[in-house]
Scaffold this motif. Structure first.
Motif, PDB file in Angstrom:
ATOM      1  N   LEU A 109      -5.852  48.593  44.790  1.00  0.00           N
ATOM      2  CA  LEU A 109      -6.119  47.721  45.612  1.00  0.00           C
ATOM      3  C   LEU A 109      -5.298  46.986  46.677  1.00  0.00           C
ATOM      4  N   VAL A 110      -4.026  46.685  46.062  1.00  0.00           N
ATOM      5  CA  VAL A 110      -2.769  46.139  46.357  1.00  0.00           C
ATOM      6  C   VAL A 110      -2.386  46.897  47.444  1.00  0.00           C
ATOM      7  N   MET A 111      -2.127  48.366  47.362  1.00  0.00           N
ATOM      8  CA  MET A 111      -1.557  49.356  48.324  1.00  0.00           C
ATOM      9  C   MET A 111      -2.531  49.243  49.410  1.00  0.00           C
ATOM     10  N   SER A 112      -3.916  49.447  49.328  1.00  0.00           N
ATOM     11  CA  SER A 112      -4.687  49.396  50.333  1.00  0.00           C
ATOM     12  C   SER A 112      -4.447  48.068  51.254  1.00  0.00           C
ATOM     13  N   MET A 113      -4.455  47.094  50.574  1.00  0.00           N
ATOM     14  CA  MET A 113      -4.222  45.827  51.424  1.00  0.00           C
ATOM     15  C   MET A 113      -3.127  45.672  52.113  1.00  0.00           C
ATOM     16  N   PHE A 114      -1.707  46.002  51.687  1.00  0.00           N
ATOM     17  CA  PHE A 114      -0.619  46.307  52.385  1.00  0.00           C
ATOM     18  C   PHE A 114      -0.756  47.276  53.473  1.00  0.00           C
ATOM     19  N   ALA A 115      -1.279  48.355  53.248  1.00  0.00           N
ATOM     20  CA  ALA A 115      -1.504  49.355  54.141  1.00  0.00           C
ATOM     21  C   ALA A 115      -2.465  48.848  55.625  1.00  0.00           C
ATOM     22  N   THR A 116      -3.598  48.021  55.267  1.00  0.00           N
ATOM     23  CA  THR A 116      -4.354  47.463  56.375  1.00  0.00           C
ATOM     24  C   THR A 116      -4.016  46.266  56.769  1.00  0.00           C
ATOM     25  N   ALA A 117      -3.991  45.276  55.884  1.00  0.00           N
ATOM     26  CA  ALA A 117      -3.801  43.793  56.233  1.00  0.00           C
ATOM     27  C   ALA A 117      -2.271  43.400  56.358  1.00  0.00           C
ATOM     28  N   GLY A 118      -1.183  44.195  55.627  1.00  0.00           N
ATOM     29  CA  GLY A 118       0.102  43.774  55.715  1.00  0.00           C
ATOM     30  C   GLY A 118       0.374  42.883  54.837  1.00  0.00           C
ATOM     31  N   TYR A 119      -0.490  42.248  53.581  1.00  0.00           N
ATOM     32  CA  TYR A 119      -0.211  41.469  52.901  1.00  0.00           C
ATOM     33  C   TYR A 119      -1.071  41.459  51.710  1.00  0.00           C
ATOM     34  N   ASP A 120      -0.615  40.923  50.424  1.00  0.00           N
ATOM     35  CA  ASP A 120      -1.307  40.683  49.087  1.00  0.00           C
ATOM     36  C   ASP A 120      -1.496  39.222  48.961  1.00  0.00           C
ATOM     37  N   ASN A 121      -2.899  38.938  48.710  1.00  0.00           N
ATOM     38  CA  ASN A 121      -3.231  37.664  48.458  1.00  0.00           C
ATOM     39  C   ASN A 121      -4.028  37.698  47.117  1.00  0.00           C
ATOM     40  N   MET A 122      -3.949  38.684  46.253  1.00  0.00           N
ATOM     41  CA  MET A 122      -4.698  38.841  45.107  1.00  0.00           C
ATOM     42  C   MET A 122      -3.836  38.860  43.860  1.00  0.00           C
TER      43      MET A 122
ATOM     44  N   LEU B  69     -12.755  50.619  49.585  1.00  0.00           N
ATOM     45  CA  LEU B  69     -11.897  49.467  48.982  1.00  0.00           C
ATOM     46  C   LEU B  69     -11.315  48.440  50.010  1.00  0.00           C
ATOM     47  N   CYS B  70     -11.033  48.954  51.217  1.00  0.00           N
ATOM     48  CA  CYS B  70     -10.306  47.947  52.293  1.00  0.00           C
ATOM     49  C   CYS B  70     -11.324  47.261  52.836  1.00  0.00           C
ATOM     50  N   LYS B  71     -12.700  47.958  52.905  1.00  0.00           N
ATOM     51  CA  LYS B  71     -13.523  46.976  53.666  1.00  0.00           C
ATOM     52  C   LYS B  71     -14.193  46.054  52.860  1.00  0.00           C
ATOM     53  N   ALA B  72     -14.286  46.456  51.435  1.00  0.00           N
ATOM     54  CA  ALA B  72     -14.801  45.241  50.307  1.00  0.00           C
ATOM     55  C   ALA B  72     -13.711  44.144  50.350  1.00  0.00           C
ATOM     56  N   LEU B  73     -12.455  44.326  50.392  1.00  0.00           N
ATOM     57  CA  LEU B  73     -11.581  43.468  50.351  1.00  0.00           C
ATOM     58  C   LEU B  73     -11.567  42.650  51.512  1.00  0.00           C
ATOM     59  N   THR B  74     -11.558  43.249  52.545  1.00  0.00           N
ATOM     60  CA  THR B  74     -11.806  42.384  54.210  1.00  0.00           C
ATOM     61  C   THR B  74     -12.924  41.744  53.912  1.00  0.00           C
ATOM     62  N   ALA B  75     -14.067  42.209  53.380  1.00  0.00           N
ATOM     63  CA  ALA B  75     -15.133  41.202  53.437  1.00  0.00           C
ATOM     64  C   ALA B  75     -15.059  40.078  52.534  1.00  0.00           C
ATOM     65  N   ILE B  76     -14.382  40.368  51.357  1.00  0.00           N
ATOM     66  CA  ILE B  76     -14.065  39.270  50.463  1.00  0.00           C
ATOM     67  C   ILE B  76     -13.225  38.045  51.076  1.00  0.00           C
ATOM     68  N   ASN B  77     -12.167  38.531  51.808  1.00  0.00           N
ATOM     69  CA  ASN B  77     -11.123  37.726  52.373  1.00  0.00           C
ATOM     70  C   ASN B  77     -11.949  36.931  53.764  1.00  0.00           C
ATOM     71  N   ASN B  78     -12.804  37.707  54.221  1.00  0.00           N
ATOM     72  CA  ASN B  78     -13.246  36.895  55.363  1.00  0.00           C
ATOM     73  C   ASN B  78     -14.251  35.553  55.072  1.00  0.00           C
ATOM     74  N   VAL B  79     -14.886  36.222  53.718  1.00  0.00           N
ATOM     75  CA  VAL B  79     -16.105  35.245  53.453  1.00  0.00           C
ATOM     76  C   VAL B  79     -15.584  34.040  52.494  1.00  0.00           C
TER      77      VAL B  79
END
Length: 466
Positions: A315-328, A277-287
């Motif tokens: 999904l939001v929990m994963s974003m907070f744990a990895t990126a430190g924020y939620d943009n969704m 999930l984190c990798k998918a969200l990271t890929a989306i945020n990068n592109v």
């Protein structure tokens, strides 16, 4: 005169097919959530017509009756009089005449996530707000080197750190297994000793079995999978252990079985799922970092109407744990939450119907100060239809604005007047906070103007214009 919650509860229970048709009852911030043995016995239209009911939703394996801010009082009145399993009872009700669920796998998963995550969200939001307030205190001169900062920071991070323990409790109630053993398993997952094993490499050994070393704090999926499996293991243990020694040996055997299962199977599987999930969200945020908020923002009213917004929490929990924020999710809900204030305010000022004016004033305060949208959404938007269109317009406008300016949420919490500090960037810059305020202001203006221009038929509130 105060509302008669006992009478309201009786009428709801009767229209749901009686006590015998209700397998479980719990509540969230504004809704009574029922699980039924036979959905065909439910008279949903009859419930909708009850004077103190704002709406009814048939969704993800149950019926949600929208009461509003008084939901806790209605819930208490029902469980005090009727013999229905409630959220404080961890034992699962199984009825011989219960009709098999006809919902698909997606609906069942959403139902599970909603039941497990819902009760934990207020505490998570509380910790998030404390973290946000800590940023304010730091800007006001609080030293980051002192013990005051350390203690407040600890409290602000506590809910996310101990999330496996919180979810072990709610998972046990959902799956109908022993609560204390479940909480014990959740505590083991975040043991400092287990976390410390990550320094020894990717895997360690338990009697020759490979144990993936993972920091399970702030994770969602591993503990839910673990307690789900435990609910079946417990049934097996009950059949094996003699009744005379069950008090001690039932939890002992359960733990002996579950430790290798948790550390070697369910924990790693859940961790891998979270990583994907984190990798998918990271890929989306990068592109295309703008796409997440744009999609969720345009669907926000539908997500809340169906109760599916809780399914996005992992999904939001994963974003907070990895990126430190939620943009969704929470960024999109600037539009959802503040639009309900704009809609309610427009209705309050434009209508001449006393019933609607009273309802709208209450809804406006609730949406603006607390970010609770269901009273406006079901009490006003769904009933009069055109305000729902205004809500959708405002949500789309907010999503576009937030996508353009890359607005982010840095602490867990639903957008409202009191929770705006969640948009403060820990690095000290203020631009994101100002953009969030602008998004809220634009949402309020757009929803207010749209509601006023589109108009509405307030005759459904049953009172002549004053």
């Amino acid at each position: 005169m105060g509302k008669n919650y006992e009478k309201l509860g009786d009428e709801i229970i009767t229209r749901l097919g009686g006590e015998q048709n209700i397998t479980k009852l719990f509540h969230c911030a504004t809704r009574l959530r029922f699980q039924l043995a036979d959905m065909s016995k439910a008279e949903l239209e009859g419930i909708k017509k009850l004077p103190d009911v704002m709406g009814v939703v048939e969704s993800v394996g149950g019926v949600q009756v929208i009461i509003g801010n008084d939901v806790a009082s209605a819930y208490a009145a029902i469980v005090a009089k009727h013999k229905i399993e409630n959220s404080s009872d961890g034992k699962k009700v199984e009825k011989a005449d219960a009709a098999p669920e006809k919902n698909g796998i997606v609906s069942k998963i959403l139902n599970v996530l909603s039941a497990i995550l819902g009760p934990a969200i207020p505490l998570i939001m509380c910790s998030g707000l404390i973290s946000a307030l800590l940023i304010i205190l730091t800007k006001c001169g609080l030293s980051t080197e002192g013990t005051t900062y350390t203690i407040i920071s600890m409290v602000g991070n506590a809910a996310l750190y101990f999330l496996p323990v919180l979810l072990a409790y709610t998972s046990a109630k959902k799956f109908g297994c022993d609560i204390m053993t479940s909480v014990f398993l959740g505590a083991i997952m975040i043991s400092p000793t287990l976390i410390g094993l990550t320094e020894q490499g990717s895997f360690v050994s338990l009697f020759g079995l490979p144990v993936k070393t993972v920091n399970y704090s702030s994770t969602v999926i591993p503990i839910i999978l673990t307690i789900w499996i435990f609910s079946y293991v417990e049934k097996l243990v009950v059949k094996i252990v003699p009744a005379a020694v069950k008090f001690v040996f039932k939890p002992l055997l359960s733990v002996i079985i579950m430790i290798p299962v948790m550390l070697c199977i369910t924990g790693p599987i859940g961790s891998y799922c979270g990583d994907l999930l984190c990798k998918a969200l990271t890929a989306i945020n990068n592109v295309a970092p703008w796409s997440s908020v744009l999609i969720v923002g345009c669907l926000a009213p539908l997500l809340v109407l169906t109760g599916m917004h809780l399914a996005l929490i992992p999904l939001v929990m994963s974003m907070f744990a990895t990126a430190g924020y939620d943009n969704m999710l929470f960024v999109a809900f600037i539009g959802m939450n503040f639009s309900q204030f704009g809609v309610a305010l427009a209705c309050m000022l434009k209508t001449k119907n006393k019933n609607l004016r009273t309802l709208a004033s209450s809804c406006a305060i609730t949406a603006f100060l607390a970010g609770v949208t269901e009273p406006t959404l079901y009490g006003i938007c769904v009933r009069m239809k055109k305000p729902l269109i205004a809500t959708w317009i405002a949500c789309i406008v907010n999503a576009i604005f937030c996508a353009i300016f890359s607005v982010r949420v840095y602490s867990f919490g639903a957008p409202s007047f009191f929770t705006m500090p969640i948009f403060l960037n820990p690095d000290g810059t203020m631009s994101n906070f100002y953009f969030a305020i602008a998004a809220a202001a634009i949402t309020i203006v757009v929803s207010f103007v749209s509601t006023w221009v589109l108009g509405f038929d307030d005759s459904i509130y049953g009172e002549e214009a004053a």
